[in-house]
Design a protein around this motif. Sequence first.
Motif, short mmCIF file in Angstrom:
data_model
loop_
_atom_site.label_atom_id
_atom_site.label_comp_id
_atom_site.label_asym_id
_atom_site.label_seq_id
_atom_site.Cartn_x
_atom_site.Cartn_y
_atom_site.Cartn_z
N SER A 88 -6.87 -3.04 -2.96
CA SER A 88 -8.08 -2.50 -2.33
C SER A 88 -8.21 -0.99 -2.57
CB SER A 88 -8.10 -2.81 -0.84
OG SER A 88 -7.01 -2.19 -0.20
N ALA A 89 -7.09 -0.30 -2.84
CA ALA A 89 -7.16 1.15 -3.01
C ALA A 89 -7.36 1.57 -4.46
CB ALA A 89 -5.88 1.79 -2.46
N HIS A 144 0.34 8.15 -8.73
CA HIS A 144 0.59 6.95 -7.92
C HIS A 144 1.70 6.12 -8.55
CE1 HIS A 144 -0.23 2.78 -6.54
NE2 HIS A 144 -0.36 3.39 -5.40
N ASN A 187 0.86 -1.20 0.00
CA ASN A 187 0.00 0.00 0.00
C ASN A 187 0.90 1.25 0.00
OD1 ASN A 187 0.97 -0.01 2.59
ND2 ASN A 187 -0.99 -0.41 3.58
N GLN A 205 -4.76 10.79 -10.64
CA GLN A 205 -4.25 10.21 -9.39
C GLN A 205 -3.45 8.93 -9.68
OE1 GLN A 205 -8.07 9.96 -7.48
NE2 GLN A 205 -7.66 11.70 -6.14
N THR A 221 -9.56 1.04 -6.88
CA THR A 221 -10.84 1.44 -7.48
C THR A 221 -11.18 2.90 -7.20
OG1 THR A 221 -11.84 0.52 -5.50
CG2 THR A 221 -11.93 -0.84 -7.49
N GLU A 222 -10.51 3.49 -6.19
CA GLU A 222 -10.88 4.86 -5.80
C GLU A 222 -10.14 5.94 -6.60
OE1 GLU A 222 -9.81 4.66 -1.66
OE2 GLU A 222 -11.06 2.85 -1.51
N ARG A 223 -9.15 5.54 -7.43
CA ARG A 223 -8.29 6.55 -8.07
C ARG A 223 -8.80 6.93 -9.45
NH1 ARG A 223 -3.72 3.11 -7.24
NH2 ARG A 223 -3.52 3.26 -5.00
N ASP A 224 -8.73 8.24 -9.80
CA ASP A 224 -9.00 8.61 -11.19
C ASP A 224 -7.69 8.57 -11.97
OD1 ASP A 224 -7.59 10.99 -10.77
OD2 ASP A 224 -9.38 12.20 -10.44
#
Length: 258
Positions: A68-69, A81, A31, A77, A71-74
């Motif tokens: 798990s993280a 990342h 993560n 981002q 799906t939240e990123r556009d």
Amino acid sequence: MPPLPDTLQIKIQDNILLVKLNRPNKRNALNDELILAIEQLFANIPAGVGCAILYGEGGHFSAGLDLSALTERDAVQGLHHSRMWHRALDRVQFGTVPVIALLHGACVGGGLELASACHIRVAESSTFYALPEGQRGIFVGGGASVRVPKLIGLARMTDMMLTGRVYPANEGLAIGLSQYVVEEGNGMKHALELAGKVASNAGMTNYALMHILPRIVDSAQDQGLMMESLTAAIAQNTPEAKARLEEFLAHRAKKVGE
Ligand code: 1HE
């Protein structure tokens, strides 16, 4: 250096830095906290350390990116990342000490990206390698496009991602994913032996291997050969090189293979 999170644990044994990924219940999935801690640590290797060993707690080296993280990123981002991973893994590859990755179990996705930023890979016989990004509908973002083909070639990486192929430890050795395979449970002993040899090298030799050789490999032949000559000239001029050569000529140095 600010304290590291519990998910990245370090210990110094003689002049070897032991770095443990410590998220076994998530199979050492990487993560942001862990990637940023890796960046911070490898930018601040304690003085006196001559080599690092990176390994994983539990049954696996690493299951790669923490999905798990994701799906939240556009898109933007996602770009930042991926660049964060590049920064962190560049710190590993182009830091101040050579790094040995000690592998077991899963070395997949971002776990393989992390391992391929290290300088030597020692695989216990349980190790398996894959790039499941293809199956997850995504693409590698932690440097695999650049580093993995240098180990195994474009065709093999393409196949791994197109078909989900999993390489076991012995095949990984044959194609260049690791330099060593050892029996299960013997990895740390072997890695420590190698780390002792690495740490006893002349500083300029290790610097050249980490920082100059990869640039030579990425250069055109003419520039590469010039960089080699400059590096050879600087290395042979160091007092450490002169002392080692005198030792050899006086029959006091170990011969090759001893
Ligand atoms: C995870 C992850 C993860 C496990 N992100 N949580 N990587 C992958 O696609 C590999 C996905 N993982 C697996 O295939 C398997 O977990 C393993 C073969 C590595 C291990 O299997 P196993 O049976 O020992 O463990 P498990 O039961 O699958 O997982 C245990 C827990 O870890 C479980 O969580 P729990 O809360 O349900 O107990 C899993 O969800 C969790 N876990 N792997 C998040 N990867 C910079 S771009 C890089 C892009 C990539 O790396 S993509 C490849 C991602």
